[in-house]
Scaffold this motif. Structure first.
Motif, PDB file in Angstrom:
ATOM      1  N   ARG A 127       0.722  -1.022  -0.079  1.00 54.64           N
ATOM      2  CA  ARG A 127      -0.061   0.161   0.033  1.00 54.64           C
ATOM      3  C   ARG A 127       0.755   1.420   0.132  1.00 54.64           C
ATOM      4  N   MET A 128       2.137   1.171  -0.137  1.00 53.74           N
ATOM      5  CA  MET A 128       3.103   2.170  -0.117  1.00 53.74           C
ATOM      6  C   MET A 128       3.659   2.581  -1.537  1.00 53.74           C
ATOM      7  N   SER A 129       3.021   2.198  -2.689  1.00 52.37           N
ATOM      8  CA  SER A 129       3.478   2.755  -3.885  1.00 52.37           C
ATOM      9  C   SER A 129       3.322   4.520  -3.905  1.00 52.37           C
TER      10      SER A 129
ATOM     11  N   PHE B 270       6.083   0.072  -5.283  1.00 53.77           N
ATOM     12  CA  PHE B 270       6.778  -0.033  -4.323  1.00 53.77           C
ATOM     13  C   PHE B 270       7.530  -1.597  -3.935  1.00 53.77           C
ATOM     14  N   ALA B 271       6.307  -2.286  -3.966  1.00 53.46           N
ATOM     15  CA  ALA B 271       6.327  -3.838  -3.836  1.00 53.46           C
ATOM     16  C   ALA B 271       7.222  -4.334  -4.833  1.00 53.46           C
ATOM     17  N   ASP B 272       6.912  -3.962  -6.182  1.00 53.78           N
ATOM     18  CA  ASP B 272       7.836  -4.481  -7.464  1.00 53.78           C
ATOM     19  C   ASP B 272       9.280  -3.981  -7.247  1.00 53.78           C
ATOM     20  N   TRP B 273       9.548  -2.629  -6.711  1.00 55.56           N
ATOM     21  CA  TRP B 273      10.769  -2.279  -6.547  1.00 55.56           C
ATOM     22  C   TRP B 273      11.638  -3.085  -5.428  1.00 55.56           C
ATOM     23  N   LEU B 274      10.811  -3.567  -4.397  1.00 57.22           N
ATOM     24  CA  LEU B 274      11.500  -4.380  -3.414  1.00 57.22           C
ATOM     25  C   LEU B 274      11.836  -5.420  -3.959  1.00 57.22           C
TER      26      LEU B 274
ATOM     27  N   HIS C  13      13.326  -8.350   1.661  1.00 54.03           N
ATOM     28  CA  HIS C  13      12.131  -7.677   2.468  1.00 54.03           C
ATOM     29  C   HIS C  13      10.822  -7.340   1.326  1.00 54.03           C
ATOM     30  N   ALA C  14      10.696  -8.250   0.509  1.00 55.11           N
ATOM     31  CA  ALA C  14       9.842  -8.198  -0.664  1.00 55.11           C
ATOM     32  C   ALA C  14       8.567  -8.648  -0.339  1.00 55.11           C
ATOM     33  N   ALA C  15       8.039  -9.160   1.004  1.00 53.75           N
ATOM     34  CA  ALA C  15       6.808  -9.496   1.228  1.00 53.75           C
ATOM     35  C   ALA C  15       5.328  -8.385   1.201  1.00 53.75           C
ATOM     36  N   PRO C  16       4.783  -8.300   0.287  1.00 53.73           N
ATOM     37  CA  PRO C  16       3.821  -7.417   0.040  1.00 53.73           C
ATOM     38  C   PRO C  16       3.024  -6.906   1.401  1.00 53.73           C
ATOM     39  N   ASP C  17       2.824  -7.979   2.202  1.00 55.80           N
ATOM     40  CA  ASP C  17       1.958  -7.694   3.183  1.00 55.80           C
ATOM     41  C   ASP C  17       2.832  -7.253   4.520  1.00 55.80           C
ATOM     42  N   GLY C  18       4.162  -7.382   4.202  1.00 57.05           N
ATOM     43  CA  GLY C  18       5.167  -6.694   5.525  1.00 57.05           C
ATOM     44  C   GLY C  18       5.307  -5.410   5.742  1.00 57.05           C
ATOM     45  N   PHE C  19       6.266  -5.365   6.431  1.00 58.88           N
ATOM     46  CA  PHE C  19       6.281  -3.604   6.940  1.00 58.88           C
ATOM     47  C   PHE C  19       8.121  -3.355   6.782  1.00 58.88           C
ATOM     48  N   PRO C  20       8.711  -3.298   5.791  1.00 61.27           N
ATOM     49  CA  PRO C  20      10.012  -3.209   5.718  1.00 61.27           C
ATOM     50  C   PRO C  20      10.476  -2.152   6.255  1.00 61.27           C
ATOM     51  N   PRO C  21      11.837  -1.970   6.588  1.00 56.10           N
ATOM     52  CA  PRO C  21      12.425  -0.788   7.069  1.00 56.10           C
ATOM     53  C   PRO C  21      12.287   0.391   5.930  1.00 56.10           C
ATOM     54  N   ARG C  22      12.045   1.638   7.095  1.00 53.38           N
ATOM     55  CA  ARG C  22      11.977   3.045   6.592  1.00 53.38           C
ATOM     56  C   ARG C  22      12.898   3.383   5.682  1.00 53.38           C
ATOM     57  N   ARG C  23      14.255   2.877   5.918  1.00 53.41           N
ATOM     58  CA  ARG C  23      15.214   3.315   5.205  1.00 53.41           C
ATOM     59  C   ARG C  23      15.060   2.826   3.731  1.00 53.41           C
ATOM     60  N   LEU C  24      14.596   1.883   3.477  1.00 51.71           N
ATOM     61  CA  LEU C  24      14.593   1.066   2.208  1.00 51.71           C
ATOM     62  C   LEU C  24      13.396   2.115   1.364  1.00 51.71           C
ATOM     63  N   TYR C  25      12.337   2.522   2.251  1.00 50.77           N
ATOM     64  CA  TYR C  25      11.577   3.358   1.507  1.00 50.77           C
ATOM     65  C   TYR C  25      12.106   4.554   1.065  1.00 50.77           C
TER      66      TYR C  25
ATOM     67  N   TYR D   9      13.710   4.035  -2.103  1.00 47.55           N
ATOM     68  CA  TYR D   9      12.884   4.005  -3.261  1.00 47.55           C
ATOM     69  C   TYR D   9      12.311   5.451  -3.607  1.00 47.55           C
ATOM     70  N   VAL D  10      12.163   6.040  -2.858  1.00 49.78           N
ATOM     71  CA  VAL D  10      11.690   7.803  -3.213  1.00 49.78           C
ATOM     72  C   VAL D  10      12.705   8.210  -3.944  1.00 49.78           C
ATOM     73  N   ALA D  11      13.994   8.251  -3.301  1.00 49.03           N
ATOM     74  CA  ALA D  11      15.298   8.820  -4.025  1.00 49.03           C
ATOM     75  C   ALA D  11      15.409   8.175  -5.402  1.00 49.03           C
ATOM     76  N   ALA D  12      15.103   6.844  -5.600  1.00 45.24           N
ATOM     77  CA  ALA D  12      15.403   6.389  -6.795  1.00 45.24           C
ATOM     78  C   ALA D  12      14.460   6.933  -7.645  1.00 45.24           C
ATOM     79  N   ARG D  13      13.083   6.912  -7.249  1.00 46.25           N
ATOM     80  CA  ARG D  13      11.930   7.400  -8.287  1.00 46.25           C
ATOM     81  C   ARG D  13      12.570   8.734  -8.789  1.00 46.25           C
ATOM     82  N   LEU D  14      12.843   9.767  -7.897  1.00 45.03           N
ATOM     83  CA  LEU D  14      13.082  10.934  -8.235  1.00 45.03           C
ATOM     84  C   LEU D  14      14.254  10.908  -9.294  1.00 45.03           C
ATOM     85  N   ALA D  15      15.299  10.116  -9.188  1.00 44.17           N
ATOM     86  CA  ALA D  15      16.368  10.059 -10.043  1.00 44.17           C
ATOM     87  C   ALA D  15      16.066   9.537 -11.333  1.00 44.17           C
ATOM     88  N   ALA D  16      15.042   8.677 -11.551  1.00 45.17           N
ATOM     89  CA  ALA D  16      14.552   7.812 -12.761  1.00 45.17           C
ATOM     90  C   ALA D  16      13.734   8.916 -13.421  1.00 45.17           C
TER      91      ALA D  16
END
Length: 449
Positions: free
Chosen positions: A76-78, A87-91, A98-110, A113-120
């Motif tokens: 739910r964090m796209s 976001f789940a696909d990126w994981l 940390h790719a379990a879709p119903d999991g709660f991965p570390p915030r550092r990974l998010y 992800y945000v920095a990677a999307r901005l750069a892309a």
């Protein structure tokens, strides 16, 4: 002065629908960075101003500890409203452990992800996002003035300044009082066996206790809040939203509350909260000032702990600390604070009037974001000039439904918008990614119409 004068951006199929002028965005955290990315994808230029070193993660997603988990499931964090699995696909591609879709991965990974999307997006739409490192001091017309004297000019200004540090504890009163738990090196002087007092028992308290634990701290912590409530845990899987009957959506607040409690008994409180989630902003906007005040006075603490939940594994870690006697949570109001060379003493009036004295080596302010538009220089100047006004309950700047700042006379400013947590006075639920990304999509469409 940075040259951001109007120019025509070519080579993008969306160009005809978008303005060639620059949108100036103050704040390079999630809200600001993802707005800049979405604008670029629609052919709109922006200048993204960030006072910190990193563009994208912001304070929330700059956490470095794996114990600091997301409070929303990965699925739910796209960052994109129209691509819910992003976001789940990126994981899966970059951090499959940390790719379990119903999991709660570390915030550092998010944050990554945000920095990677901005750069892309920057690479795909070159020249449409200009990063500007600096601190915004003032908004003048359609320009933003930085602390070093630079003036960033554009056609529209969007304030996306995120969550400020807590304001409850008195900064500078004593080195024993830590007013900002997110300040670099905030816990460096806390020794492994030191006792700590914590103002607040919400999400920030949870993060702070886990951060201390990760540093090898073995002491005891006492958290004090008005109600003594702690965040509830998510279930093992996402809960389907409960269908809300008319009596839970309109009428007197007491009647709505009775209907909500009945639904919670029948379907579970998690399903109830999921039912409210997509319509909360609309209900808040429809509420009168008196209704909002009653909600804040009587229901907000319970709303917060049920609405803003923690991962099950984090709840288990918190329960273990409580069972060990290393964490206790007290309900009460702080009536006095005394500080000596090595001790902090709180006098707490518990419900019923009995007073308690609590002592520790340190006091940490975990009361949550200290939103105070009247005390923040950037927005205080707008209020003083009549270009902005506080909402009736002084939660923040008053906005219209589109997120435009309202002048002192109630007129909407066509060139000044708020996005993300600072817009809470008008929209209430503007903290979580699922809520903010929808506002980003709405604002991006409006700015490129």
């Amino acid at each position: 002065m940075i040259d951001l004068s109007p120019r025509l951006w070519r080579g993008d199929p969306m160009n005809d629908a978008a303005s060639s002028l620059t949108v100036v965005i103050v704040g390079g955290g999630f809200s600001g960075a993802m707005l800049a990315a979405r604008l670029a994808e629609r052919g709109q230029a922006s200048a993204l101003i960030e006072r910190g070193d990193a563009f994208g993660p912001g304070v929330a997603y700059s956490a470095t500890l794996d114990a600091h988990r997301l409070n929303v499931r990965a699925e739910r964090m796209s960052a994109l409203a129209d691509r819910p699995g992003d976001f789940a696909d990126w994981l899966k591609a970059h951090h499959p452990d940390h790719a379990a879709p119903d999991g709660f991965p570390p915030r550092r990974l998010y944050g990554l992800y945000v920095a990677a999307r901005l750069a892309a997006v920057e690479a795909a739409h070159q020249g449409l996002i200009q990063r500007v490192k600096g601190e915004a001091l003032a908004v003048e017309g359609r320009s933003v003035v930085l602390s070093d004297g630079r003036r960033i000019e554009g056609c529209t200004v969007v304030l996306a300044t995120g969550n400020p540090a807590p304001r409850t504890a008195a900064a500078g009163q004593s080195p024993r009082i830590l007013p900002d738990p997110w300040a670099p090196g905030a816990f460096d002087r806390i020794q492994p066996n030191d006792a700590v007092l914590i103002l607040g028992s919400g999400l920030t308290m949870v993060d702070v206790v886990l951060a201390l634990q990760a540093r090898g701290w073995r002491g005891r912590a006492t958290a004090v809040s008005r109600r003594g409530l702690t965040p509830r845990a998510h279930g093992d899987h996402h809960d389907a939203p409960a269908a809300l009957p008319p009596e839970a959506l309109s009428g007197a607040l007491s009647q709505r509350l009775a209907a909500a409690r009945k639904l919670a008994r029948e379907h579970g409180w998690r399903r109830l909260m999921e039912g409210y989630r997509p319509i909360t902003a609309g209900l808040w906007r429809a509420a009168t000032t008196a209704e909002r005040a009653r909600f804040l006075r009587h229901l907000r603490p319970w709303w917060d702990v049920h609405r803003h939940r923690i991962a099950p594994e984090i709840a288990a870690a918190l329960d273990a600390l409580i069972a060990e006697g290393r964490l206790s949570v007290r309900a009460g109001r702080v009536s006095a604070t005394e500080v000596s060379a090595d001790i902090v003493t709180l006098t707490v009036s518990a419900p019923g009037g009995a007073a308690q004295t609590l002592t520790a080596a340190w006091l940490i302010d975990c009361t949550g974001p200290g939103h105070d538009a009247a005390a923040t220089p950037l927005t205080a100047a707008l209020i003083a000039a009549g270009r902005a006004r506080l909402d009736p309950l002084k939660l923040g700047l008053d906005l219209d439904e589109a997120g435009r700042v309202l002048h002192a006379d109630g007129a909407a400013d066509p060139d000044l918008f708020l996005l993300g947590p600072p817009a809470r006075a008008a929209l209430w639920e503007t903290i979580a990614v699922p809520d903010i990304r929808q506002r980003i999509e709405t604002l991006a469409r409006a700015l490129t119409a």
